[in-house]
Design a protein around this motif. Structure first.
Motif, PDB file in Angstrom:
ATOM      1  N   THR A   1       0.753  -1.156   0.043  1.00 32.31           N
ATOM      2  CA  THR A   1       0.048   0.244   0.298  1.00 32.31           C
ATOM      3  C   THR A   1       1.067   1.478  -0.097  1.00 32.31           C
ATOM      4  OG1 THR A   1      -1.667  -1.410   1.097  1.00 32.31           O
ATOM      5  CG2 THR A   1      -1.892   1.203   1.242  1.00 32.31           C
TER       6      THR A   1
ATOM      7  N   LYS B   1       2.176   5.098  -0.650  1.00 30.34           N
ATOM      8  CA  LYS B   1       1.743   6.643  -0.200  1.00 30.34           C
ATOM      9  C   LYS B   1       1.560   7.204  -1.469  1.00 30.34           C
ATOM     10  CE  LYS B   1       3.641   6.711   4.473  1.00 30.34           C
ATOM     11  NZ  LYS B   1       4.267   7.269   5.442  1.00 30.34           N
ATOM     12  N   ALA B   2       1.135   8.190  -1.732  1.00 27.03           N
ATOM     13  CA  ALA B   2       1.798   9.149  -2.686  1.00 27.03           C
ATOM     14  C   ALA B   2       2.645   9.855  -3.018  1.00 27.03           C
ATOM     15  CB  ALA B   2       0.314  10.395  -2.519  1.00 27.03           C
TER      16      ALA B   2
ATOM     17  N   ILE C   1       1.782   7.264  -7.893  1.00 26.14           N
ATOM     18  CA  ILE C   1       0.832   6.842  -7.561  1.00 26.14           C
ATOM     19  C   ILE C   1       0.315   8.960  -7.038  1.00 26.14           C
ATOM     20  CG2 ILE C   1      -0.124   6.288  -4.954  1.00 26.14           C
ATOM     21  CD1 ILE C   1       1.098   3.641  -7.005  1.00 26.14           C
ATOM     22  N   ASN C   2      -0.906   8.751  -7.405  1.00 28.48           N
ATOM     23  CA  ASN C   2      -1.651  10.227  -6.947  1.00 28.48           C
ATOM     24  C   ASN C   2      -2.239  10.291  -6.162  1.00 28.48           C
ATOM     25  OD1 ASN C   2      -1.563  11.070  -9.392  1.00 28.48           O
ATOM     26  ND2 ASN C   2      -2.929  10.010 -10.552  1.00 28.48           N
ATOM     27  N   PRO C   3      -1.957  11.243  -4.638  1.00 29.62           N
ATOM     28  CA  PRO C   3      -3.075  11.016  -3.889  1.00 29.62           C
ATOM     29  C   PRO C   3      -4.538  10.936  -4.239  1.00 29.62           C
ATOM     30  CG  PRO C   3      -1.530  13.656  -4.571  1.00 29.62           C
ATOM     31  CD  PRO C   3      -2.210  12.987  -5.744  1.00 29.62           C
ATOM     32  N   LYS C   4      -4.782  10.639  -2.660  1.00 32.14           N
ATOM     33  CA  LYS C   4      -6.408  10.428  -2.421  1.00 32.14           C
ATOM     34  C   LYS C   4      -7.234  12.037  -3.001  1.00 32.14           C
ATOM     35  CE  LYS C   4      -6.145   6.574   0.728  1.00 32.14           C
ATOM     36  NZ  LYS C   4      -7.145   6.378   1.553  1.00 32.14           N
ATOM     37  N   PRO C   5      -8.532  11.773  -4.080  1.00 33.28           N
ATOM     38  CA  PRO C   5      -9.001  12.965  -4.131  1.00 33.28           C
ATOM     39  C   PRO C   5      -9.618  13.455  -2.974  1.00 33.28           C
ATOM     40  CG  PRO C   5      -9.415  10.888  -5.141  1.00 33.28           C
ATOM     41  CD  PRO C   5      -9.004  10.281  -4.633  1.00 33.28           C
ATOM     42  N   THR C   6      -9.956  14.792  -2.532  1.00 32.09           N
ATOM     43  CA  THR C   6     -10.571  15.370  -1.274  1.00 32.09           C
ATOM     44  C   THR C   6     -12.263  15.331  -2.146  1.00 32.09           C
ATOM     45  OG1 THR C   6      -9.656  17.887  -2.230  1.00 32.09           O
ATOM     46  CG2 THR C   6      -8.232  16.142  -0.675  1.00 32.09           C
TER      47      THR C   6
END
Length: 76
Positions: free
Chosen positions: A39, A41-42, A68-73
């Motif tokens: 898993t 990290k971005a 890896i893109n950050p999770k969308p807010t």
């Protein structure tokens, strides 16, 4: 293990350290699929996969770069 095969460990790592490893046995000239759970990290990850013999000798090494893109807010 015969000279026509490899038995050892496939180790995955990136700059932050070990990702995971799995035991593998391969015949000469044959490719196979192996995986570990990770898993990340971005951000950018320079991942290395190494085939390592039981005595610790690295016989093959491959690198790949993953982004890896950050999770969308959620929208407010």
């Amino acid at each position: 293990v015969s000279p026509n095969s490899f038995a050892g460990v496939l180790k995955f790592s990136d700059a932050s350290g070990a990702i995971g490893q799995t035991a593998v046995t391969l015949k000469t000239g044959v490719a196979d699929t192996a995986s570990v759970t990770w898993t990340p990290k971005a951000g950018q990850h320079d991942v290395t996969a190494k085939l390592v013999t039981p005595d610790g000798t690295v016989v093959e090494s491959q690198n790949a770069v993953f982004y890896i893109n950050p999770k969308p807010t959620p929208a407010s």
